[in-house]
Design an enzyme around this catalytic site. Structure first.
Site, PDB file in Angstrom:
ATOM      1  N   LYS A   1       0.838  -1.218   0.000  1.00 47.33           N
ATOM      2  CA  LYS A   1       0.000   0.000   0.000  1.00 47.33           C
ATOM      3  C   LYS A   1       0.865   1.258   0.000  1.00 47.33           C
ATOM      4  CE  LYS A   1      -1.739   1.568   4.134  1.00 47.33           C
ATOM      5  NZ  LYS A   1      -1.377   2.936   4.466  1.00 47.33           N
ATOM      6  N   ASN A   2       1.877   1.258   0.899  1.00 50.14           N
ATOM      7  CA  ASN A   2       2.633   2.497   1.078  1.00 50.14           C
ATOM      8  C   ASN A   2       3.653   2.759  -0.028  1.00 50.14           C
ATOM      9  OD1 ASN A   2       1.118   3.195   3.241  1.00 50.14           O
ATOM     10  ND2 ASN A   2       2.569   2.460   4.788  1.00 50.14           N
TER      11      ASN A   2
ATOM     12  N   CYS B   1      -5.294   7.773   8.870  1.00 43.50           N
ATOM     13  CA  CYS B   1      -5.433   7.374  10.275  1.00 43.50           C
ATOM     14  C   CYS B   1      -5.076   8.541  11.172  1.00 43.50           C
ATOM     15  CB  CYS B   1      -4.488   6.214  10.593  1.00 43.50           C
ATOM     16  SG  CYS B   1      -4.975   4.676   9.831  1.00 43.50           S
TER      17      CYS B   1
ATOM     18  N   ARG C   1      -0.109  14.280  14.024  1.00 39.77           N
ATOM     19  CA  ARG C   1       0.300  13.901  12.667  1.00 39.77           C
ATOM     20  C   ARG C   1       0.329  15.064  11.673  1.00 39.77           C
ATOM     21  NH1 ARG C   1      -1.624   8.518   9.393  1.00 39.77           N
ATOM     22  NH2 ARG C   1       0.412   8.093   8.516  1.00 39.77           N
TER      23      ARG C   1
ATOM     24  N   ASP D   1       4.097   0.173  12.815  1.00 42.85           N
ATOM     25  CA  ASP D   1       2.928  -0.534  12.256  1.00 42.85           C
ATOM     26  C   ASP D   1       2.809  -1.962  12.786  1.00 42.85           C
ATOM     27  OD1 ASP D   1       2.108   1.269   9.640  1.00 42.85           O
ATOM     28  OD2 ASP D   1       4.212   1.364  10.170  1.00 42.85           O
TER      29      ASP D   1
ATOM     30  N   ARG E   1      -9.070  -0.256   3.747  1.00 40.24           N
ATOM     31  CA  ARG E   1      -8.139   0.793   3.303  1.00 40.24           C
ATOM     32  C   ARG E   1      -6.781   0.197   2.967  1.00 40.24           C
ATOM     33  NH1 ARG E   1      -6.784   4.374   7.500  1.00 40.24           N
ATOM     34  NH2 ARG E   1      -5.200   4.772   5.941  1.00 40.24           N
TER      35      ARG E   1
HETATM   36  N1  EPU Z   1       5.647  14.106  11.797  1.00 39.35           N
HETATM   37  C1  EPU Z   1       5.547  15.428  12.117  1.00 39.35           C
HETATM   38  N2  EPU Z   1       5.643  16.334  11.104  1.00 39.35           N
HETATM   39  C2  EPU Z   1       5.840  15.968   9.807  1.00 39.35           C
HETATM   40  C3  EPU Z   1       5.943  14.598   9.487  1.00 39.35           C
HETATM   41  C4  EPU Z   1       5.851  13.692  10.517  1.00 39.35           C
HETATM   42  O1  EPU Z   1       5.371  15.802  13.267  1.00 39.35           O
HETATM   43  O2  EPU Z   1       5.910  16.841   8.933  1.00 39.35           O
HETATM   44  C5  EPU Z   1       5.564  13.114  12.883  1.00 39.35           C
HETATM   45  C6  EPU Z   1       4.342  12.190  12.725  1.00 39.35           C
HETATM   46  O3  EPU Z   1       3.202  12.748  13.308  1.00 39.35           O
HETATM   47  C7  EPU Z   1       4.827  10.936  13.404  1.00 39.35           C
HETATM   48  C8  EPU Z   1       6.321  10.922  13.098  1.00 39.35           C
HETATM   49  O4  EPU Z   1       6.681  12.259  12.794  1.00 39.35           O
HETATM   50  O5  EPU Z   1       4.636  11.033  14.780  1.00 39.35           O
HETATM   51  C9  EPU Z   1       6.721  10.033  11.930  1.00 39.35           C
HETATM   52  O6  EPU Z   1       5.925  10.330  10.802  1.00 39.35           O
HETATM   53  P1  EPU Z   1       6.305   9.867   9.326  1.00 39.35           P
HETATM   54  O7  EPU Z   1       6.218  11.086   8.492  1.00 39.35           O
HETATM   55  O8  EPU Z   1       7.553   9.097   9.318  1.00 39.35           O
HETATM   56  O9  EPU Z   1       5.087   8.886   9.032  1.00 39.35           O
HETATM   57  P2  EPU Z   1       4.068   9.042   7.852  1.00 39.35           P
HETATM   58  O10 EPU Z   1       4.828   9.353   6.655  1.00 39.35           O
HETATM   59  O11 EPU Z   1       2.951   9.911   8.263  1.00 39.35           O
HETATM   60  C10 EPU Z   1       4.261   6.583   7.027  1.00 39.35           C
HETATM   61  C11 EPU Z   1       3.295   5.481   6.704  1.00 39.35           C
HETATM   62  C12 EPU Z   1       2.749   4.927   8.012  1.00 39.35           C
HETATM   63  C13 EPU Z   1       3.907   4.390   8.832  1.00 39.35           C
HETATM   64  C14 EPU Z   1       4.952   5.502   9.066  1.00 39.35           C
HETATM   65  C15 EPU Z   1       6.203   4.994   9.724  1.00 39.35           C
HETATM   66  C16 EPU Z   1       2.370   6.068   4.575  1.00 39.35           C
HETATM   67  C17 EPU Z   1       1.189   6.550   3.818  1.00 39.35           C
HETATM   68  N3  EPU Z   1       2.216   5.995   5.890  1.00 39.35           N
HETATM   69  O12 EPU Z   1       3.514   7.562   7.741  1.00 39.35           O
HETATM   70  O13 EPU Z   1       1.877   3.860   7.675  1.00 39.35           O
HETATM   71  O14 EPU Z   1       3.432   3.964  10.078  1.00 39.35           O
HETATM   72  O15 EPU Z   1       5.337   6.087   7.813  1.00 39.35           O
HETATM   73  O16 EPU Z   1       6.927   4.210   8.843  1.00 39.35           O
HETATM   74  O17 EPU Z   1       3.391   5.733   4.003  1.00 39.35           O
HETATM   75  C18 EPU Z   1      -0.109   2.602   7.778  1.00 39.35           C
HETATM   76  O18 EPU Z   1       0.229   2.054   6.724  1.00 39.35           O
HETATM   77  O19 EPU Z   1      -1.096   2.220   8.452  1.00 39.35           O
HETATM   78  C19 EPU Z   1       0.653   3.747   8.280  1.00 39.35           C
HETATM   79  C20 EPU Z   1       0.186   4.545   9.233  1.00 39.35           C
END
Ligand code: EPU
Length: 442
Positions: free
Chosen positions: A22-23, A116, A121, A307, A421
């Site tokens: 998915k990601n 989510c 976030r 995850d 999803r």
């Molecule tokens: N964060 C911030 N500001 C930002 C970006 C991130 O505060 O600008 C915080 C987030 O709130 C979080 C942490 O930093 O607490 C890490 O966030 P990251 O950006 O690494 O995660 P993401 O990109 O929002 C992706 C995956 C998630 C997975 C995480 C960790 C996608 C669409 N989502 O989320 O997947 O848990 O990386 O690898 O790629 C899922 O598939 O269910 C899922 C949530």
């Protein structure tokens, strides 16, 4: 609302094939906005987030269709630059279209992203990086949209303050067509990012991992079309390993990628699970004699992914002793705890001792909500009983389904569409492993 009715208490045994990640799928679909040429993507999972992303591309004017597991994009170019609220708010990756739209057209308007709700976030790290590359971006509190413009994006050296998976991908998408060279430091290393890089390079991008946590992108004038096959979903694989663990079953996974889940498998083995390497991409996971307690701290790549902690928590309800999970990537990713307690699980929150929480945690410490805890203690083994449960995020949903599959009696799991999803035809695949599970629409 959709509800799963699950009659649990049986070991899951049999074969299952892992779907495309998915990601990665969501990011490759977003990346397709960088060219007007024809793109064909294989091994795309049939999940609701992909359908939403395809809808988003169509809203922007791009022709896109899915047949089987292949998505075909092209034949018309972007002619809209605003992501409507109803489309964007349902999908977190919608915010990533900022980068290709700014790179090619110099304008984009996107709503605050959905997906989510895992704590605050925010996307401040993405926005900050894009501004460093020459974009002007303002958040309008009145309409809830980010308004962005750019008179060209420019290569730069940018250091992420903290790890961000999609933030790294957003800046990659921005850098591919930027003028000059971009060096991203403290860049995320998740394997899904490497699949996106391979895809972009197939279209003519010049991206290289040049050091630990460093990516260099030489901007190119344009991208051509191409064809690409997406890697299997490692989060799905972990879900099926946990299904074997919690039901004391034996599951043979096809399209297995053991190398992507090394840290998880170490924990699984240490706790008493068996990993039988049947072939390069075939692995049998079994847990015939029960598990021992474990102590897990979630981490960025190559650590134990955030995850994985929710499905692992349900496995630990069946382990001997007191297990702990310390969540360090997201705040508030324990929404499943109250639901598992309804089934008899013995779980308590605790506050792990951390010297410098501002730097230690991956989320912005200043965003945290007073009273949230980052640790849980799980006392096992507990015989789980049936219950009426409510899913509120994707991985927590998988957790509750696993718990219901392990529990004696008939459970009702409301909110099945949350699982759609990210997991393709999940009830059919669990039924294939011997589960008694059906879906009703209410
Ligand atoms: N964060 C911030 N500001 C930002 C970006 C991130 O505060 O600008 C915080 C987030 O709130 C979080 C942490 O930093 O607490 C890490 O966030 P990251 O950006 O690494 O995660 P993401 O990109 O929002 C992706 C995956 C998630 C997975 C995480 C960790 C996608 C669409 N989502 O989320 O997947 O848990 O990386 O690898 O790629 C899922 O598939 O269910 C899922 C949530």
């Amino acid at each position: 609302m959709n509800t799963f009715i699950i009659d649990g208490g049986k070991p899951l045994v049999g074969d299952v094939t892992i779907a495309g990640a998915k990601n990665v799928a969501l990011k490759i679909l977003t990346a397709s906005l960088l060219t007007s040429e024809h793109i064909v993507i294989h091994n795309v999972p049939h999940i609701a987030d992909v359908t939403r992303m395809i809808d988003l591309l169509k809203t922007l004017g791009v022709k896109c269709s899915m047949e089987g597991h292949t998505v075909s994009i092209g034949g018309s170019d972007v002619n809209q630059f605003t992501v409507p609220l109803d489309v964007g708010a349902r999908l977190r990756t919608s915010s990533m279209v900022l980068a290709p739209l700014l790179a090619r057209f110099g304008k984009a308007i996107i709503p605050n992203p959905g997906g989510c709700r895992l704590g605050a976030r925010p996307i401040d790290r993405h926005i900050d990086g894009l501004i460093h590359m020459g974009a002007t971006i303002a958040y309008d509190h009145a309409d809830g949209f980010f308004h962005a413009t750019a008179n060209g994006l420019y290569g730069t050296e940018y250091t992420f303050e903290k790890n961000t998976h999609t933030g790294t991908e957003t800046l990659l998408l921005a850098a591919v067509l930027a003028k000059g060279t971009t060096t991203l430091k403290n860049a995320a290393e998740e394997v899904e990012i490497d699949d996106l890089i391979r895809f972009l390079n197939t279209l003519g991008a010049k991206i290289k991992r040049t050091n630990v946590r460093e990516i260099t992108v030489i901007g190119v004038g344009g991208l051509h079309g191409g064809e690409y096959t997406i890697m299997p979903d490692r989060n799905e694989e972990v879900t099926f390993v946990c299904a074997a663990a919690v039901t004391r079953g034996s599951i043979t996974v096809h399209n297995s990628r053991r190398e992507y889940i090394k840290d998880f498998l170490e924990e699984f083995r240490r706790s008493g699970g068996e990993v039988l390497e049947i072939g390069e991409a075939i692995t049998r996971y079994q847990c015939l004699h029960g598990l021992n307690a474990s102590f897990v701290t979630t981490a960025i790549y190559p650590g134990f992914m955030t995850d994985w902690q929710a499905p692992w928590a349900v496995a630990m309800t069946q382990a001997n002793g007191i297990s702990t999970i310390h969540e360090t990537v997201f705040e508030s990713r324990f929404s499943y705890v109250s639901e598992l307690k309804k089934m008899g699980a013995q779980i308590d929150f605790f506050d792990p001792e951390v010297k410098n929480p501002e730097t230690f945690y991956n989320f912005n410490w200043s965003d945290r909500i007073e009273g949230y805890h980052q640790g849980i203690k799980i006392k096992g083994p507990t015989e789980l009983h049936n219950a009426v449960l409510e899913i509120d995020d994707l991985r927590a949903g998988a957790t509750l389904v696993l718990a219901a599959l392990a529990a004696e009696g008939e459970s009702y799991v409301h909110g099945a569409e949350q699982m759609d999803r990210g997991y393709e035809h999940i009830e059919e695949r669990f039924r294939g492993l011997g589960a008694t599970m059906k879906r009703i629409q209410e």
